[in-house]
Design a protein around this motif. Structure first.
Motif, PDB file in Angstrom:
ATOM      1  N   ASN A  27       0.884  -1.172   0.000  1.00  0.00           N
ATOM      2  CA  ASN A  27       0.000   0.000   0.000  1.00  0.00           C
ATOM      3  C   ASN A  27       0.912   1.209   0.000  1.00  0.00           C
ATOM      4  O   ASN A  27       1.594   1.466   0.991  1.00  0.00           O
ATOM      5  CB  ASN A  27      -0.894   0.000   1.242  1.00  0.00           C
ATOM      6  CG  ASN A  27      -1.718  -1.265   1.360  1.00  0.00           C
ATOM      7  OD1 ASN A  27      -1.351  -2.178   2.089  1.00  0.00           O
ATOM      8  ND2 ASN A  27      -2.792  -1.346   0.622  1.00  0.00           N
ATOM      9  N   VAL A  72      15.844  -1.928   1.902  1.00  0.00           N
ATOM     10  CA  VAL A  72      15.735  -3.382   1.721  1.00  0.00           C
ATOM     11  C   VAL A  72      14.354  -3.711   1.179  1.00  0.00           C
ATOM     12  O   VAL A  72      13.337  -3.430   1.828  1.00  0.00           O
ATOM     13  CB  VAL A  72      15.925  -4.101   3.084  1.00  0.00           C
ATOM     14  CG1 VAL A  72      15.837  -5.611   2.890  1.00  0.00           C
ATOM     15  CG2 VAL A  72      17.248  -3.703   3.730  1.00  0.00           C
ATOM     16  N   ASP A  98      14.905 -10.072   2.275  1.00  0.00           N
ATOM     17  CA  ASP A  98      13.841 -10.118   3.278  1.00  0.00           C
ATOM     18  C   ASP A  98      14.401  -9.563   4.580  1.00  0.00           C
ATOM     19  O   ASP A  98      15.358 -10.107   5.130  1.00  0.00           O
ATOM     20  CB  ASP A  98      13.417 -11.587   3.443  1.00  0.00           C
ATOM     21  CG  ASP A  98      12.313 -11.765   4.473  1.00  0.00           C
ATOM     22  OD1 ASP A  98      12.063 -10.832   5.251  1.00  0.00           O
ATOM     23  OD2 ASP A  98      11.703 -12.850   4.487  1.00  0.00           O
ATOM     24  N   VAL A  99      13.797  -8.497   5.080  1.00  0.00           N
ATOM     25  CA  VAL A  99      14.338  -7.840   6.273  1.00  0.00           C
ATOM     26  C   VAL A  99      14.340  -8.775   7.489  1.00  0.00           C
ATOM     27  O   VAL A  99      15.124  -8.598   8.409  1.00  0.00           O
ATOM     28  CB  VAL A  99      13.579  -6.531   6.563  1.00  0.00           C
ATOM     29  CG1 VAL A  99      12.181  -6.818   7.100  1.00  0.00           C
ATOM     30  CG2 VAL A  99      14.343  -5.658   7.534  1.00  0.00           C
ATOM     31  N   ASN A 122       7.444   2.563   5.866  1.00  0.00           N
ATOM     32  CA  ASN A 122       6.013   2.335   5.806  1.00  0.00           C
ATOM     33  C   ASN A 122       5.924   0.816   5.765  1.00  0.00           C
ATOM     34  O   ASN A 122       6.118   0.205   4.723  1.00  0.00           O
ATOM     35  CB  ASN A 122       5.462   3.002   4.541  1.00  0.00           C
ATOM     36  CG  ASN A 122       4.016   2.663   4.269  1.00  0.00           C
ATOM     37  OD1 ASN A 122       3.328   2.109   5.117  1.00  0.00           O
ATOM     38  ND2 ASN A 122       3.549   3.009   3.071  1.00  0.00           N
ATOM     39  N   LEU A 123       5.697   0.213   6.926  1.00  0.00           N
ATOM     40  CA  LEU A 123       5.893  -1.236   7.057  1.00  0.00           C
ATOM     41  C   LEU A 123       4.839  -2.054   6.317  1.00  0.00           C
ATOM     42  O   LEU A 123       3.674  -1.640   6.248  1.00  0.00           O
ATOM     43  CB  LEU A 123       5.845  -1.641   8.531  1.00  0.00           C
ATOM     44  CG  LEU A 123       7.058  -1.370   9.388  1.00  0.00           C
ATOM     45  CD1 LEU A 123       6.835  -1.914  10.801  1.00  0.00           C
ATOM     46  CD2 LEU A 123       8.333  -1.975   8.817  1.00  0.00           C
TER      47      LEU A 123
HETATM   48  N1  SAM Z   1       7.761   2.596   1.075  1.00  0.00           N
HETATM   49  C1  SAM Z   1       6.675   2.496   0.111  1.00  0.00           C
HETATM   50  C2  SAM Z   1       5.652   3.559   0.391  1.00  0.00           C
HETATM   51  O1  SAM Z   1       5.693   4.149   1.473  1.00  0.00           O
HETATM   52  O2  SAM Z   1       4.798   3.802  -0.459  1.00  0.00           O
HETATM   53  C3  SAM Z   1       6.058   1.106   0.132  1.00  0.00           C
HETATM   54  C4  SAM Z   1       5.484   0.652   1.455  1.00  0.00           C
HETATM   55  S1  SAM Z   1       4.532  -0.826   1.363  1.00  0.00           S
HETATM   56  C5  SAM Z   1       3.436  -0.565   2.737  1.00  0.00           C
HETATM   57  C6  SAM Z   1       5.580  -2.102   2.030  1.00  0.00           C
HETATM   58  C7  SAM Z   1       6.776  -2.502   1.177  1.00  0.00           C
HETATM   59  O3  SAM Z   1       7.505  -3.523   1.884  1.00  0.00           O
HETATM   60  C8  SAM Z   1       6.443  -3.095  -0.168  1.00  0.00           C
HETATM   61  O4  SAM Z   1       7.276  -2.508  -1.153  1.00  0.00           O
HETATM   62  C9  SAM Z   1       6.753  -4.591  -0.036  1.00  0.00           C
HETATM   63  O5  SAM Z   1       7.114  -5.220  -1.240  1.00  0.00           O
HETATM   64  C10 SAM Z   1       7.898  -4.541   0.971  1.00  0.00           C
HETATM   65  N2  SAM Z   1       8.084  -5.783   1.786  1.00  0.00           N
HETATM   66  C11 SAM Z   1       7.147  -6.684   2.159  1.00  0.00           C
HETATM   67  N3  SAM Z   1       7.691  -7.656   2.920  1.00  0.00           N
HETATM   68  C12 SAM Z   1       9.019  -7.358   3.033  1.00  0.00           C
HETATM   69  C13 SAM Z   1      10.121  -7.997   3.682  1.00  0.00           C
HETATM   70  N4  SAM Z   1       9.951  -9.125   4.380  1.00  0.00           N
HETATM   71  N5  SAM Z   1      11.354  -7.442   3.579  1.00  0.00           N
HETATM   72  C14 SAM Z   1      11.526  -6.283   2.858  1.00  0.00           C
HETATM   73  N6  SAM Z   1      10.518  -5.644   2.217  1.00  0.00           N
HETATM   74  C15 SAM Z   1       9.283  -6.155   2.305  1.00  0.00           C
END
Ligand code: SAM
Length: 284
Positions: A27, A72, A98-99, A122-123
Protein backbone atom coordinates in the motif's frame (compact mmCIF):
# COMPACT_ATOMS: atom_id res chain seq x y z
CA UNK A 1 9.48 12.56 -10.43
CA UNK A 2 6.54 13.07 -8.05
CA UNK A 3 5.89 9.60 -6.67
CA UNK A 4 3.05 10.85 -4.46
CA UNK A 5 0.96 11.50 -7.57
CA UNK A 6 -1.55 8.69 -8.31
CA UNK A 7 -1.02 9.50 -12.02
CA UNK A 8 2.75 8.89 -11.75
CA UNK A 9 2.06 5.64 -9.89
CA UNK A 10 -0.25 4.53 -12.71
CA UNK A 11 2.35 5.46 -15.35
CA UNK A 12 5.06 3.46 -13.57
CA UNK A 13 2.68 0.54 -13.22
CA UNK A 14 2.01 0.47 -16.95
CA UNK A 15 5.67 1.10 -17.91
CA UNK A 16 6.82 -1.91 -15.83
CA UNK A 17 3.64 -4.03 -16.01
CA UNK A 18 3.49 -3.84 -12.20
CA UNK A 19 0.46 -5.00 -10.18
CA UNK A 20 0.23 -4.64 -6.39
CA UNK A 21 0.74 -7.78 -4.30
CA UNK A 22 -1.60 -7.71 -1.34
CA UNK A 23 0.37 -10.55 0.28
CA UNK A 24 3.43 -8.29 0.52
CA UNK A 25 1.49 -5.43 2.15
CA UNK A 26 1.93 -3.18 -0.88
CA UNK A 27 0.00 0.00 0.00
CA UNK A 28 1.94 2.97 -1.29
CA UNK A 29 1.84 6.33 0.46
CA UNK A 30 0.70 9.38 -1.51
CA UNK A 31 0.89 12.15 1.10
CA UNK A 32 3.74 14.60 0.94
CA UNK A 33 2.93 15.90 4.44
CA UNK A 34 3.13 12.43 5.98
CA UNK A 35 6.44 11.77 4.20
CA UNK A 36 7.75 14.94 5.85
CA UNK A 37 6.42 13.77 9.24
CA UNK A 38 8.23 10.43 8.93
CA UNK A 39 11.48 12.01 7.76
CA UNK A 40 11.45 14.68 10.50
CA UNK A 41 10.53 12.19 13.24
CA UNK A 42 13.45 9.95 12.24
CA UNK A 43 15.89 12.68 13.39
CA UNK A 44 18.39 11.42 10.84
CA UNK A 45 21.99 11.99 11.79
CA UNK A 46 23.92 10.53 8.86
CA UNK A 47 22.58 7.14 7.89
CA UNK A 48 19.19 5.52 7.55
CA UNK A 49 17.89 2.06 6.72
CA UNK A 50 14.52 1.86 5.03
CA UNK A 51 12.40 -1.27 5.03
CA UNK A 52 10.25 -1.85 1.94
CA UNK A 53 10.84 1.11 -0.42
CA UNK A 54 8.08 0.12 -2.88
CA UNK A 55 8.34 2.65 -5.74
CA UNK A 56 10.71 4.78 -3.63
CA UNK A 57 8.42 7.60 -2.49
CA UNK A 58 9.85 7.70 1.05
CA UNK A 59 13.33 6.80 -0.17
CA UNK A 60 13.47 10.06 -2.16
CA UNK A 61 12.77 12.10 1.00
CA UNK A 62 15.21 10.11 3.11
CA UNK A 63 17.85 10.58 0.44
CA UNK A 64 17.50 14.37 0.80
CA UNK A 65 17.81 14.24 4.60
CA UNK A 66 20.56 11.60 4.98
CA UNK A 67 24.17 11.11 3.93
CA UNK A 68 23.34 7.56 2.96
CA UNK A 69 20.20 5.42 2.64
CA UNK A 70 20.10 1.64 2.45
CA UNK A 71 16.68 0.29 1.45
CA UNK A 72 15.74 -3.38 1.72
CA UNK A 73 13.02 -4.60 -0.66
CA UNK A 74 11.79 -8.20 -0.91
CA UNK A 75 9.92 -7.90 -4.22
CA UNK A 76 12.31 -8.60 -7.09
CA UNK A 77 10.00 -6.84 -9.58
CA UNK A 78 10.62 -3.56 -7.75
CA UNK A 79 14.40 -3.58 -8.15
CA UNK A 80 14.27 -2.34 -11.79
CA UNK A 81 11.52 0.13 -10.89
CA UNK A 82 13.65 1.61 -8.09
CA UNK A 83 16.65 1.94 -10.39
CA UNK A 84 14.43 4.07 -12.62
CA UNK A 85 12.62 6.14 -9.96
CA UNK A 86 15.74 6.79 -7.87
CA UNK A 87 18.14 7.43 -10.76
CA UNK A 88 18.89 10.90 -9.35
CA UNK A 89 19.47 9.74 -5.76
CA UNK A 90 23.17 8.93 -5.72
CA UNK A 91 23.31 8.16 -1.98
CA UNK A 92 20.76 5.30 -2.05
CA UNK A 93 21.67 1.63 -2.10
CA UNK A 94 18.96 -0.92 -2.76
CA UNK A 95 19.30 -4.40 -1.31
CA UNK A 96 17.06 -7.15 -2.61
CA UNK A 97 16.15 -9.25 0.43
CA UNK A 98 13.84 -10.12 3.28
CA UNK A 99 14.34 -7.84 6.27
CA UNK A 100 13.45 -10.71 8.59
CA UNK A 101 16.29 -12.84 7.24
CA UNK A 102 19.10 -10.36 6.59
CA UNK A 103 22.01 -10.17 9.02
CA UNK A 104 21.30 -6.61 10.18
CA UNK A 105 24.34 -6.32 12.45
CA UNK A 106 26.57 -7.19 9.50
CA UNK A 107 24.72 -4.84 7.17
CA UNK A 108 25.07 -1.90 9.59
CA UNK A 109 28.73 -2.69 10.30
CA UNK A 110 29.49 -2.75 6.54
CA UNK A 111 27.34 0.16 5.38
CA UNK A 112 27.48 2.46 8.41
CA UNK A 113 30.68 1.67 10.33
CA UNK A 114 30.93 3.33 13.77
CA UNK A 115 27.59 5.09 13.29
CA UNK A 116 24.24 5.07 15.04
CA UNK A 117 21.51 5.11 12.44
CA UNK A 118 17.75 5.63 12.11
CA UNK A 119 15.27 3.15 10.70
CA UNK A 120 12.32 4.45 8.69
CA UNK A 121 9.54 2.54 6.98
CA UNK A 122 6.01 2.34 5.81
CA UNK A 123 5.89 -1.24 7.06
CA UNK A 124 4.26 -4.19 5.34
CA UNK A 125 1.45 -4.77 7.88
CA UNK A 126 1.50 -8.58 7.71
CA UNK A 127 4.85 -8.66 9.54
CA UNK A 128 4.80 -5.51 11.70
CA UNK A 129 5.25 -7.28 15.04
CA UNK A 130 8.05 -9.65 13.93
CA UNK A 131 9.95 -6.72 12.37
CA UNK A 132 9.67 -4.47 15.44
CA UNK A 133 10.50 -7.37 17.76
CA UNK A 134 13.57 -8.20 15.72
CA UNK A 135 14.81 -4.60 15.54
CA UNK A 136 14.52 -4.27 19.32
CA UNK A 137 15.77 -7.69 20.44
CA UNK A 138 18.89 -7.58 18.30
CA UNK A 139 20.17 -4.49 20.11
CA UNK A 140 21.23 -2.82 16.88
CA UNK A 141 23.14 0.49 16.99
CA UNK A 142 20.08 2.64 16.23
CA UNK A 143 18.75 5.94 17.58
CA UNK A 144 15.22 5.86 16.29
CA UNK A 145 12.71 3.60 14.60
CA UNK A 146 9.97 5.51 12.77
CA UNK A 147 7.35 3.29 11.22
CA UNK A 148 3.93 3.48 9.66
CA UNK A 149 1.80 0.77 11.23
CA UNK A 150 -1.90 0.01 11.58
CA UNK A 151 -3.50 2.48 13.98
CA UNK A 152 -4.54 -0.38 16.32
CA UNK A 153 -0.96 -1.62 16.49
CA UNK A 154 0.36 1.85 17.34
CA UNK A 155 -2.22 2.07 20.12
CA UNK A 156 -1.21 -1.37 21.41
CA UNK A 157 2.42 -0.29 21.62
CA UNK A 158 1.42 2.66 23.78
CA UNK A 159 -1.25 0.89 25.86
CA UNK A 160 -1.47 1.22 29.63
CA UNK A 161 -1.53 -1.71 32.08
CA UNK A 162 -5.00 -3.10 32.70
CA UNK A 163 -6.30 -2.35 29.19
CA UNK A 164 -7.08 -5.01 26.59
CA UNK A 165 -4.45 -3.60 24.21
CA UNK A 166 -1.64 -4.05 26.76
CA UNK A 167 0.54 -7.07 25.89
CA UNK A 168 4.04 -8.52 25.49
CA UNK A 169 4.92 -6.15 22.63
CA UNK A 170 3.85 -3.15 24.76
CA UNK A 171 6.18 -4.14 27.58
CA UNK A 172 8.98 -4.89 25.12
CA UNK A 173 8.66 -1.44 23.52
CA UNK A 174 8.65 0.27 26.92
CA UNK A 175 11.65 -1.76 28.01
CA UNK A 176 13.83 -0.60 25.11
CA UNK A 177 12.23 2.64 23.90
CA UNK A 178 10.13 5.75 24.42
CA UNK A 179 7.14 5.15 22.11
CA UNK A 180 5.23 8.07 20.60
CA UNK A 181 2.44 8.32 18.03
CA UNK A 182 3.46 11.10 15.64
CA UNK A 183 0.33 11.28 13.50
CA UNK A 184 -2.74 9.32 12.43
CA UNK A 185 -2.96 8.58 8.69
CA UNK A 186 -6.33 7.89 7.01
CA UNK A 187 -6.47 4.88 4.69
CA UNK A 188 -7.40 7.11 1.71
CA UNK A 189 -3.83 8.44 1.58
CA UNK A 190 -2.52 5.10 0.23
CA UNK A 191 -2.73 3.44 -3.19
CA UNK A 192 -4.41 0.97 -2.99
CA UNK A 193 -6.07 1.98 0.32
CA UNK A 194 -5.73 -0.56 3.15
CA UNK A 195 -8.86 -1.58 5.12
CA UNK A 196 -7.87 0.32 8.27
CA UNK A 197 -6.35 3.66 9.23
CA UNK A 198 -2.65 3.87 10.05
CA UNK A 199 -0.35 5.77 12.36
CA UNK A 200 3.25 6.94 12.25
CA UNK A 201 4.97 5.67 15.37
CA UNK A 202 8.37 6.67 16.71
CA UNK A 203 10.29 4.36 19.00
CA UNK A 204 13.19 6.36 20.39
CA UNK A 205 15.80 3.95 21.72
CA UNK A 206 16.76 4.49 25.36
CA UNK A 207 20.47 4.55 26.29
CA UNK A 208 19.81 1.62 28.57
CA UNK A 209 16.68 -0.46 29.21
CA UNK A 210 14.01 1.31 31.27
CA UNK A 211 14.30 -1.17 34.14
CA UNK A 212 17.29 -3.10 35.53
CA UNK A 213 16.69 -6.83 35.64
CA UNK A 214 18.88 -9.64 36.91
CA UNK A 215 18.26 -11.80 33.83
CA UNK A 216 16.74 -10.42 30.64
CA UNK A 217 15.73 -13.83 29.29
CA UNK A 218 13.79 -14.59 32.47
CA UNK A 219 12.25 -11.11 32.38
CA UNK A 220 10.82 -11.68 28.89
CA UNK A 221 9.84 -15.26 29.75
CA UNK A 222 7.87 -13.88 32.71
CA UNK A 223 6.16 -11.26 30.54
CA UNK A 224 5.31 -13.74 27.76
CA UNK A 225 3.97 -16.30 30.24
CA UNK A 226 1.83 -13.67 31.98
CA UNK A 227 0.06 -12.76 28.73
CA UNK A 228 -0.20 -16.28 27.30
CA UNK A 229 -3.57 -16.94 28.90
CA UNK A 230 -4.94 -13.54 29.75
CA UNK A 231 -7.98 -14.82 31.65
CA UNK A 232 -5.89 -16.77 34.12
CA UNK A 233 -4.29 -15.37 37.25
CA UNK A 234 -0.55 -14.74 37.27
CA UNK A 235 -0.17 -17.61 39.72
CA UNK A 236 -1.68 -20.10 37.28
CA UNK A 237 0.15 -18.73 34.22
CA UNK A 238 3.56 -18.72 35.88
CA UNK A 239 3.20 -22.05 37.71
CA UNK A 240 2.81 -23.94 34.44
CA UNK A 241 5.46 -21.95 32.54
CA UNK A 242 8.17 -22.12 35.21
CA UNK A 243 7.30 -25.58 36.58
CA UNK A 244 7.04 -24.27 40.15
CA UNK A 245 4.46 -25.28 42.75
CA UNK A 246 1.79 -22.73 43.61
CA UNK A 247 3.10 -22.55 47.17
CA UNK A 248 6.61 -21.69 45.99
CA UNK A 249 5.26 -19.12 43.56
CA UNK A 250 3.00 -17.53 46.16
CA UNK A 251 6.05 -17.05 48.38
CA UNK A 252 8.05 -15.44 45.56
CA UNK A 253 5.19 -13.13 44.61
CA UNK A 254 4.45 -12.09 48.17
CA UNK A 255 8.15 -11.40 48.75
CA UNK A 256 8.13 -8.86 45.90
CA UNK A 257 4.75 -7.40 46.92
CA UNK A 258 2.59 -8.76 44.10
CA UNK A 259 -0.78 -10.23 44.97
CA UNK A 260 -0.90 -13.79 43.47
CA UNK A 261 -4.53 -13.39 42.37
CA UNK A 262 -3.69 -10.53 39.97
CA UNK A 263 -3.77 -11.00 36.24
CA UNK A 264 -0.63 -10.44 34.19
CA UNK A 265 -2.18 -7.61 32.21
CA UNK A 266 -2.39 -5.42 35.35
CA UNK A 267 1.37 -5.37 36.03
CA UNK A 268 3.43 -2.39 34.98
CA UNK A 269 7.02 -2.78 33.78
CA UNK A 270 8.53 -2.18 37.26
CA UNK A 271 6.35 -4.92 38.73
CA UNK A 272 7.34 -7.31 35.93
CA UNK A 273 10.99 -6.52 36.68
CA UNK A 274 10.55 -7.17 40.43
CA UNK A 275 8.69 -10.41 39.76
CA UNK A 276 11.23 -11.70 37.26
CA UNK A 277 14.09 -10.89 39.67
CA UNK A 278 12.28 -12.92 42.35
CA UNK A 279 11.90 -15.81 39.90
CA UNK A 280 15.53 -15.50 38.79
CA UNK A 281 16.79 -15.86 42.36
CA UNK A 282 14.65 -18.94 42.86
CA UNK A 283 15.41 -20.85 39.65
CA UNK A 284 19.07 -20.00 39.02
N1 SAM B 1 7.76 2.60 1.08
C1 SAM B 1 6.68 2.50 0.11
C2 SAM B 1 5.65 3.56 0.39
O1 SAM B 1 5.69 4.15 1.47
O2 SAM B 1 4.80 3.80 -0.46
C3 SAM B 1 6.06 1.11 0.13
C4 SAM B 1 5.48 0.65 1.45
S1 SAM B 1 4.53 -0.83 1.36
C5 SAM B 1 3.44 -0.57 2.74
C6 SAM B 1 5.58 -2.10 2.03
C7 SAM B 1 6.78 -2.50 1.18
O3 SAM B 1 7.51 -3.52 1.88
C8 SAM B 1 6.44 -3.10 -0.17
O4 SAM B 1 7.28 -2.51 -1.15
C9 SAM B 1 6.75 -4.59 -0.04
O5 SAM B 1 7.11 -5.22 -1.24
C10 SAM B 1 7.90 -4.54 0.97
N2 SAM B 1 8.08 -5.78 1.79
C11 SAM B 1 7.15 -6.68 2.16
N3 SAM B 1 7.69 -7.66 2.92
C12 SAM B 1 9.02 -7.36 3.03
C13 SAM B 1 10.12 -8.00 3.68
N4 SAM B 1 9.95 -9.13 4.38
N5 SAM B 1 11.35 -7.44 3.58
C14 SAM B 1 11.53 -6.28 2.86
N6 SAM B 1 10.52 -5.64 2.22
C15 SAM B 1 9.28 -6.15 2.31
Amino acid sequence: MDLTSPKTIKNIQSKFGFTFKKGLGQNFLTSSAVLDDITDAAEIDGGVIEIGPGFGVLTQRLSEAADKVVSVEIDERLIDVLEYTLADCGNVKIIHGDVLKLDLHKLIAEEFPEQKISIAANLPYYITTPIITRLLEERLPINNIVVMVQKEVAERLQARPGTKDYGTITVMCRYYTEPEIITIVPSGLFVPPPKVDSAVLRLRLLDKPRVDVKDEKIFFRTVKSAFLQRRKTLLNCLASSFGLSKTELTQIMEAVGIEPSRRGETLDINEFAALSDGLTERIK
